[in-house]
Design a protein around this motif. Structure first.
Motif, mmCIF file in Angstrom:
data_model
loop_
_atom_site.group_PDB
_atom_site.id
_atom_site.type_symbol
_atom_site.label_atom_id
_atom_site.label_comp_id
_atom_site.label_asym_id
_atom_site.label_seq_id
_atom_site.Cartn_x
_atom_site.Cartn_y
_atom_site.Cartn_z
ATOM 1 N N ALA A 373 102.294 -71.103 -18.098
ATOM 2 C CA ALA A 373 102.933 -72.389 -17.812
ATOM 3 C C ALA A 373 102.802 -72.729 -16.334
ATOM 4 O O ALA A 373 102.558 -73.892 -15.973
ATOM 5 N N VAL A 374 102.978 -71.744 -15.482
ATOM 6 C CA VAL A 374 102.801 -71.939 -14.043
ATOM 7 C C VAL A 374 101.368 -72.383 -13.760
ATOM 8 O O VAL A 374 101.122 -73.337 -13.017
ATOM 9 N N CYS A 375 100.411 -71.689 -14.356
ATOM 10 C CA CYS A 375 98.990 -72.025 -14.186
ATOM 11 C C CYS A 375 98.714 -73.461 -14.622
ATOM 12 O O CYS A 375 98.029 -74.213 -13.920
ATOM 13 N N ALA A 376 99.274 -73.865 -15.753
ATOM 14 C CA ALA A 376 99.064 -75.221 -16.266
ATOM 15 C C ALA A 376 99.581 -76.271 -15.284
ATOM 16 O O ALA A 376 98.934 -77.302 -15.052
ATOM 17 N N ASP A 377 100.738 -76.014 -14.693
ATOM 18 C CA ASP A 377 101.278 -76.957 -13.712
ATOM 19 C C ASP A 377 100.375 -77.055 -12.487
ATOM 20 O O ASP A 377 100.158 -78.149 -11.944
ATOM 21 N N ARG A 383 94.686 -82.037 -9.850
ATOM 22 C CA ARG A 383 94.052 -83.327 -10.134
ATOM 23 C C ARG A 383 94.411 -84.365 -9.064
ATOM 24 O O ARG A 383 93.724 -85.374 -8.897
ATOM 25 N N HIS A 384 95.476 -84.120 -8.350
ATOM 26 C CA HIS A 384 96.008 -85.101 -7.402
ATOM 27 C C HIS A 384 96.052 -84.615 -5.954
ATOM 28 O O HIS A 384 96.053 -85.430 -5.035
ATOM 29 N N THR A 430 99.741 -68.269 -10.265
ATOM 30 C CA THR A 430 98.904 -68.764 -9.162
ATOM 31 C C THR A 430 97.551 -68.078 -9.168
ATOM 32 O O THR A 430 96.499 -68.713 -8.939
ATOM 33 N N GLN A 431 97.540 -66.800 -9.445
ATOM 34 C CA GLN A 431 96.274 -66.064 -9.547
ATOM 35 C C GLN A 431 95.430 -66.586 -10.706
ATOM 36 O O GLN A 431 94.212 -66.760 -10.578
#
Length: 439
Positions: A373-377, A383-384, A430-431
């Motif tokens: 979930a962290v990775c997805a965020d 993208r921004h 994050t990794q």
């Protein structure tokens, strides 16, 4: 005074650890004594290579770091209360702080976090550490009194109050360098230190009028000198990163009739005042000076989560800091927040790129985020926000004030355990994102 014994789990677990055993044994022994007594380009382009260099990755392709605080063990919270009551000596309180700091640093390093902190275990709060020893007012500087204005009134109804300055000159009693110096004896990884913003401490001076023989401008000059000294002391003591807590920024965007300072449109004045300090540092220094913003996070409650980020972020990035730690995980529309960050953060803020550490962990929620979930965020944020200016953090400190029983968690000790699980999820997520982004 009665001290509850729900800190036993932490104390027993700590006692089983070999690292820093002596410090913890002291903490345990003293706790037993407590129980026995009572219980945003401005100056030209910055190359991508330098942007990568300047974001402070500390051997991680995508940087991540904490905000600062962690829940204090119940044993330590009880110790603060006993110290205020006069039933615990200063050396006994310091031994409890030593034990909690050692446990904090050891457990944070065990999460594989590339940057750690001592969890602010030694201080009364992120806002009051320069002024007094405890939230109860013990050790308050002589030219301050306890009946200052409310800093914040939280959603659940509780409030936090600042002292009030009655005479000049304004000086700190405690500088963060003294805290860093002690933590450096324990940490084996780069250490960060959070410090209070001059904007927050400006609220010590009366909102209206002036003090006899001590004008507002003289106070602000002294305040900026002290804040600069505080930041430099942290770096001189060994801190690799220093972040300035600016939770009052978002709160300044609302008008609460019960909290007079919030209705005075003080945000731009706050930004200008903070830059008076930040601009005293070179670009090389400022790449490691950050600013943290959030809607508060005390006793699992917030003070300004209803304020639209579009009211804060355009001004926030006017500060010439090298990086920002920005609450985002608990926002209702996270992608909009990432877009606003990308639009308003600067490639060159007077010589440094502004690296944006987005919050991917909600410290107020007992449920632990998954690394996926962290990775997805992070992938959505990328993208921004340019990847070379992207990092991750927690939404807020886990317990900015020393006395916080963490009601949504059930106890401060359970919240403490959950906090380390969340930090581990942030690091792992994050990794994973760095691999997906091929950086």
């Amino acid at each position: 005074m009665v001290f509850v014994d729900d800190g036993m789990t932490w104390r027993v677990a700590a006692a089983k650890e070999a690292n820093h055993q002596q410090g913890r044994n002291i903490g345990l022994a003293i706790d037993a004594r407590i129980m026995g007594r009572n219980q945003r380009s401005d100056t030209g382009p910055v190359s991508p290579a330098n942007q990568l260099k300047q974001r402070g990755s500390f051997n991680m392709p995508l940087p991540t770091e904490p905000v600062g605080s962690l829940p204090r063990p119940v044993a330590l919270q009880n110790g603060y209360a006993a110290y205020d009551a006069g039933t615990l000596r200063r050396d006994e309180l310091e031994a409890l702080q030593d034990a909690a700091c050692a446990d904090t640093i050891r457990r944070m390093e065990a999460t594989a976090a590339p940057v750690v902190s001592d969890g602010e275990q030694r201080i009364s709060s992120f806002a009051t550490y320069p002024l007094m020893d405890t939230l109860g007012g013990t050790g308050l500087a002589d030219n301050l009194v306890t009946d200052g204005q409310y800093f914040a009134i939280f959603e659940d109804g509780h409030h936090r109050q600042l002292p009030r300055l009655v005479t000049g000159p304004f000086r700190y009693k405690t500088y963060s360098g003294a805290i860093v110096e002690k933590a450096m004896k324990i940490a084996t990884k780069p250490l960060k230190q959070a410090v209070i913003a001059p904007s927050m401490l400006s609220l010590l001076y009366p909102l209206d009028g002036s003090l006899p023989d001590y004008s507002r401008e003289r106070f602000l000059s002294d305040l900026c000198d002290e804040c600069e000294k505080d930041i430099r002391s942290a770096f001189n003591a060994g801190a690799k990163r220093v972040s300035i807590d600016f939770t009052e920024g978002r709160l300044a965007c609302r008008a609460d009739p019960s909290n007079p300072w919030t209705g005075r449109g003080m945000l731009e004045d706050f930004i200008s005042l903070n830059n008076r300090v930040i601009d005293r540092f070179s670009p090389e220094e400022r790449r490691n000076i950050g600013v943290h913003t959030c809607p508060g996070g005390d006793c699992d409650s917030t003070h300004s989560a209803d304020v639209d980020y579009a009211e804060l972020l355009p001004s926030l990035f006017k500060m010439n800091a090298g990086y920002f730690l920005i609450q985002a995980a608990s926002e209702k529309d996270k992608e909009r927040t990432y877009r606003l960050i990308g639009e308003h953060s600067r490639v060159n803020a007077n010589g440094v790129p502004q690296v944006c550490f987005v919050g991917v962990i909600n410290p107020q929620d007992p449920n632990v985020e998954s690394p996926d979930a962290v990775c997805a965020d992070i992938l959505t944020a990328a993208r921004h926000i340019p990847v070379e200016r992207l990092g991750t953090t927690d939404d807020c400190g886990f317990s900015p004030f020393s006395l916080d029983r963490k009601p949504k968690h059930g106890s401060a000790d359970f919240a403490r355990d959950i906090a380390f699980e969340k930090i581990a999820a942030r690091v792992k997520g994050t990794q994973l994102a760095a691999k997906e982004l091929k950086i």
